[in-house]
Design a protein around this motif. Structure first.
Motif, PDB file in Angstrom:
ATOM      1  N   ALA A  89     -13.280  11.929   5.945  1.00  0.00           N
ATOM      2  CA  ALA A  89     -13.933  11.459   4.724  1.00  0.00           C
ATOM      3  C   ALA A  89     -12.898  10.989   3.711  1.00  0.00           C
ATOM      4  O   ALA A  89     -13.089   9.968   3.041  1.00  0.00           O
ATOM      5  CB  ALA A  89     -14.786  12.576   4.124  1.00  0.00           C
ATOM      6  N   GLY A  90     -11.800  11.689   3.610  1.00  0.00           N
ATOM      7  CA  GLY A  90     -10.740  11.270   2.698  1.00  0.00           C
ATOM      8  C   GLY A  90     -10.151   9.922   3.090  1.00  0.00           C
ATOM      9  O   GLY A  90      -9.863   9.080   2.242  1.00  0.00           O
ATOM     10  N   ARG A  91      -9.991   9.732   4.377  1.00  0.00           N
ATOM     11  CA  ARG A  91      -9.434   8.457   4.852  1.00  0.00           C
ATOM     12  C   ARG A  91     -10.401   7.302   4.577  1.00  0.00           C
ATOM     13  O   ARG A  91      -9.989   6.182   4.259  1.00  0.00           O
ATOM     14  CB  ARG A  91      -9.118   8.559   6.333  1.00  0.00           C
ATOM     15  N   LEU A  92     -11.698   7.539   4.725  1.00  0.00           N
ATOM     16  CA  LEU A  92     -12.682   6.481   4.508  1.00  0.00           C
ATOM     17  C   LEU A  92     -12.900   6.178   3.025  1.00  0.00           C
ATOM     18  O   LEU A  92     -13.184   5.036   2.655  1.00  0.00           O
ATOM     19  CB  LEU A  92     -14.018   6.876   5.144  1.00  0.00           C
ATOM     20  N   LEU A  93     -12.798   7.173   2.166  1.00  0.00           N
ATOM     21  CA  LEU A  93     -13.146   7.004   0.766  1.00  0.00           C
ATOM     22  C   LEU A  93     -11.980   6.614  -0.134  1.00  0.00           C
ATOM     23  O   LEU A  93     -12.208   6.116  -1.239  1.00  0.00           O
ATOM     24  CB  LEU A  93     -13.779   8.292   0.233  1.00  0.00           C
ATOM     25  N   ARG A  94     -10.757   6.818   0.292  1.00  0.00           N
ATOM     26  CA  ARG A  94      -9.638   6.539  -0.604  1.00  0.00           C
ATOM     27  C   ARG A  94      -9.311   5.053  -0.633  1.00  0.00           C
ATOM     28  O   ARG A  94      -9.436   4.359   0.380  1.00  0.00           O
ATOM     29  CB  ARG A  94      -8.410   7.338  -0.185  1.00  0.00           C
ATOM     30  N   PRO A  95      -8.885   4.559  -1.780  1.00  0.00           N
ATOM     31  CA  PRO A  95      -8.466   3.155  -1.841  1.00  0.00           C
ATOM     32  C   PRO A  95      -7.057   3.001  -1.262  1.00  0.00           C
ATOM     33  O   PRO A  95      -6.190   3.836  -1.480  1.00  0.00           O
ATOM     34  CB  PRO A  95      -8.478   2.855  -3.340  1.00  0.00           C
ATOM     35  N   VAL A  96      -6.852   1.923  -0.531  1.00  0.00           N
ATOM     36  CA  VAL A  96      -5.550   1.651   0.064  1.00  0.00           C
ATOM     37  C   VAL A  96      -5.035   0.337  -0.511  1.00  0.00           C
ATOM     38  O   VAL A  96      -5.463  -0.739  -0.097  1.00  0.00           O
ATOM     39  CB  VAL A  96      -5.641   1.567   1.605  1.00  0.00           C
ATOM     40  N   VAL A  97      -4.149   0.446  -1.506  1.00  0.00           N
ATOM     41  CA  VAL A  97      -3.560  -0.717  -2.138  1.00  0.00           C
ATOM     42  C   VAL A  97      -2.055  -0.458  -2.268  1.00  0.00           C
ATOM     43  O   VAL A  97      -1.586   0.013  -3.305  1.00  0.00           O
ATOM     44  CB  VAL A  97      -4.190  -0.980  -3.528  1.00  0.00           C
ATOM     45  N   LYS A 113       4.416   2.112  -5.510  1.00  0.00           N
ATOM     46  CA  LYS A 113       3.853   3.258  -4.805  1.00  0.00           C
ATOM     47  C   LYS A 113       4.713   3.675  -3.620  1.00  0.00           C
ATOM     48  O   LYS A 113       4.656   4.827  -3.196  1.00  0.00           O
ATOM     49  CB  LYS A 113       2.443   2.935  -4.305  1.00  0.00           C
ATOM     50  N   LEU A 114       5.499   2.776  -3.090  1.00  0.00           N
ATOM     51  CA  LEU A 114       6.332   3.090  -1.942  1.00  0.00           C
ATOM     52  C   LEU A 114       7.686   3.667  -2.334  1.00  0.00           C
ATOM     53  O   LEU A 114       8.463   4.060  -1.472  1.00  0.00           O
ATOM     54  CB  LEU A 114       6.525   1.833  -1.088  1.00  0.00           C
ATOM     55  N   LEU A 115       7.996   3.728  -3.639  1.00  0.00           N
ATOM     56  CA  LEU A 115       9.251   4.320  -4.103  1.00  0.00           C
ATOM     57  C   LEU A 115       9.198   5.843  -3.980  1.00  0.00           C
ATOM     58  O   LEU A 115       8.135   6.455  -4.072  1.00  0.00           O
ATOM     59  CB  LEU A 115       9.489   3.976  -5.570  1.00  0.00           C
ATOM     60  N   THR A 116      10.364   6.434  -3.812  1.00  0.00           N
ATOM     61  CA  THR A 116      10.447   7.887  -3.828  1.00  0.00           C
ATOM     62  C   THR A 116      10.242   8.359  -5.259  1.00  0.00           C
ATOM     63  O   THR A 116      10.805   7.810  -6.184  1.00  0.00           O
ATOM     64  CB  THR A 116      11.825   8.332  -3.320  1.00  0.00           C
ATOM     65  N   TYR A 117       9.423   9.392  -5.427  1.00  0.00           N
ATOM     66  CA  TYR A 117       9.097   9.886  -6.761  1.00  0.00           C
ATOM     67  C   TYR A 117       9.339  11.381  -6.791  1.00  0.00           C
ATOM     68  O   TYR A 117       8.849  12.117  -5.942  1.00  0.00           O
ATOM     69  CB  TYR A 117       7.638   9.585  -7.075  1.00  0.00           C
ATOM     70  N   CYS A 140       9.515  14.343  -9.873  1.00  0.00           N
ATOM     71  CA  CYS A 140       9.534  14.882 -11.237  1.00  0.00           C
ATOM     72  C   CYS A 140       9.640  13.795 -12.304  1.00  0.00           C
ATOM     73  O   CYS A 140      10.254  14.012 -13.354  1.00  0.00           O
ATOM     74  CB  CYS A 140      10.671  15.876 -11.395  1.00  0.00           C
ATOM     75  N   GLY A 141       9.122  12.641 -12.072  1.00  0.00           N
ATOM     76  CA  GLY A 141       9.124  11.593 -13.073  1.00  0.00           C
ATOM     77  C   GLY A 141      10.447  10.878 -13.234  1.00  0.00           C
ATOM     78  O   GLY A 141      10.602  10.069 -14.136  1.00  0.00           O
ATOM     79  N   VAL A 142      11.405  11.137 -12.378  1.00  0.00           N
ATOM     80  CA  VAL A 142      12.726  10.518 -12.478  1.00  0.00           C
ATOM     81  C   VAL A 142      12.833   9.459 -11.390  1.00  0.00           C
ATOM     82  O   VAL A 142      12.571   9.728 -10.221  1.00  0.00           O
ATOM     83  CB  VAL A 142      13.836  11.577 -12.308  1.00  0.00           C
ATOM     84  N   ASP A 143      13.233   8.259 -11.784  1.00  0.00           N
ATOM     85  CA  ASP A 143      13.417   7.209 -10.799  1.00  0.00           C
ATOM     86  C   ASP A 143      14.594   7.550  -9.899  1.00  0.00           C
ATOM     87  O   ASP A 143      15.605   8.097 -10.353  1.00  0.00           O
ATOM     88  CB  ASP A 143      13.678   5.864 -11.492  1.00  0.00           C
ATOM     89  N   PRO A 144      14.497   7.220  -8.622  1.00  0.00           N
ATOM     90  CA  PRO A 144      15.593   7.534  -7.713  1.00  0.00           C
ATOM     91  C   PRO A 144      16.834   6.709  -8.035  1.00  0.00           C
ATOM     92  O   PRO A 144      16.766   5.514  -8.280  1.00  0.00           O
ATOM     93  CB  PRO A 144      15.032   7.180  -6.335  1.00  0.00           C
ATOM     94  N   VAL A 145      17.988   7.380  -8.033  1.00  0.00           N
ATOM     95  CA  VAL A 145      19.260   6.728  -8.307  1.00  0.00           C
ATOM     96  C   VAL A 145      20.237   7.145  -7.218  1.00  0.00           C
ATOM     97  O   VAL A 145      20.312   8.324  -6.864  1.00  0.00           O
ATOM     98  CB  VAL A 145      19.816   7.147  -9.690  1.00  0.00           C
ATOM     99  N   GLY A 146      20.968   6.224  -6.679  1.00  0.00           N
ATOM    100  CA  GLY A 146      21.970   6.544  -5.668  1.00  0.00           C
ATOM    101  C   GLY A 146      21.377   6.551  -4.270  1.00  0.00           C
ATOM    102  O   GLY A 146      20.303   6.010  -4.014  1.00  0.00           O
TER     103      GLY A 146
END
Length: 123
Positions: A28-36, A41-45, A47-53
């Motif tokens: 159900a989760g796979r069918l109902l979730r939006p995939v955009v 969204k593909l960046l590593t996230y 604690c709110g800090v952008d990846p560096v290095g």
């Protein structure tokens, strides 16, 4: 004989129902979730800090050893409570005492190994 297997049938049925429930929830989760997918969204996230290095970082192994030692002593404390209740039962005193000394011997060997490796030194 059917009464003997009835308990296993109930456990098996509950296990099958549990697996089906989890599979239905994931489906159900796979069918109902939006995939955009977007580049953001593909960046590593973390604690709110952008990846560096680079993505490779060294980690001190001693933290894992501390965690492992904690688990060993947590298991020891969990084992002590049922042992204490069985030790009081008539006829089990000598057997449970020997079992506890064997168990504490294994823990002592692990603690001695950690001490010899220098894990317990706070330097």
């Amino acid at each position: 004989m059917p009464d003997y297997f009835h308990g296993y049938a109930v456990v098996g049925l509950v296990a099958v129902v549990g697996v089906l429930f989890v599979a239905a929830a994931f489906g159900a989760g796979r069918l109902l979730r939006p995939v955009v997918p977007t580049p953001e969204k593909l960046l590593t996230y973390e604690c709110g800090v952008d990846p560096v290095g680079e993505g490779w970082a060294h980690t001190q192994i001693r933290y894992y050893v501390y965690a492992f030692l904690y688990v060993v002593f947590a298991v020891d404390s969990i084992f002590l409570f049922p042992w204490a209740t069985v030790f009081a039962e008539p006829g089990f005193g000598g057997v449970t005492l020997v079992e506890m000394f064997v168990f504490l011997g294994f823990l002592a060997v692990g603690l001695l190994y950690a001490w010899k490796k220098g894990v317990l030194a706070w330097t």
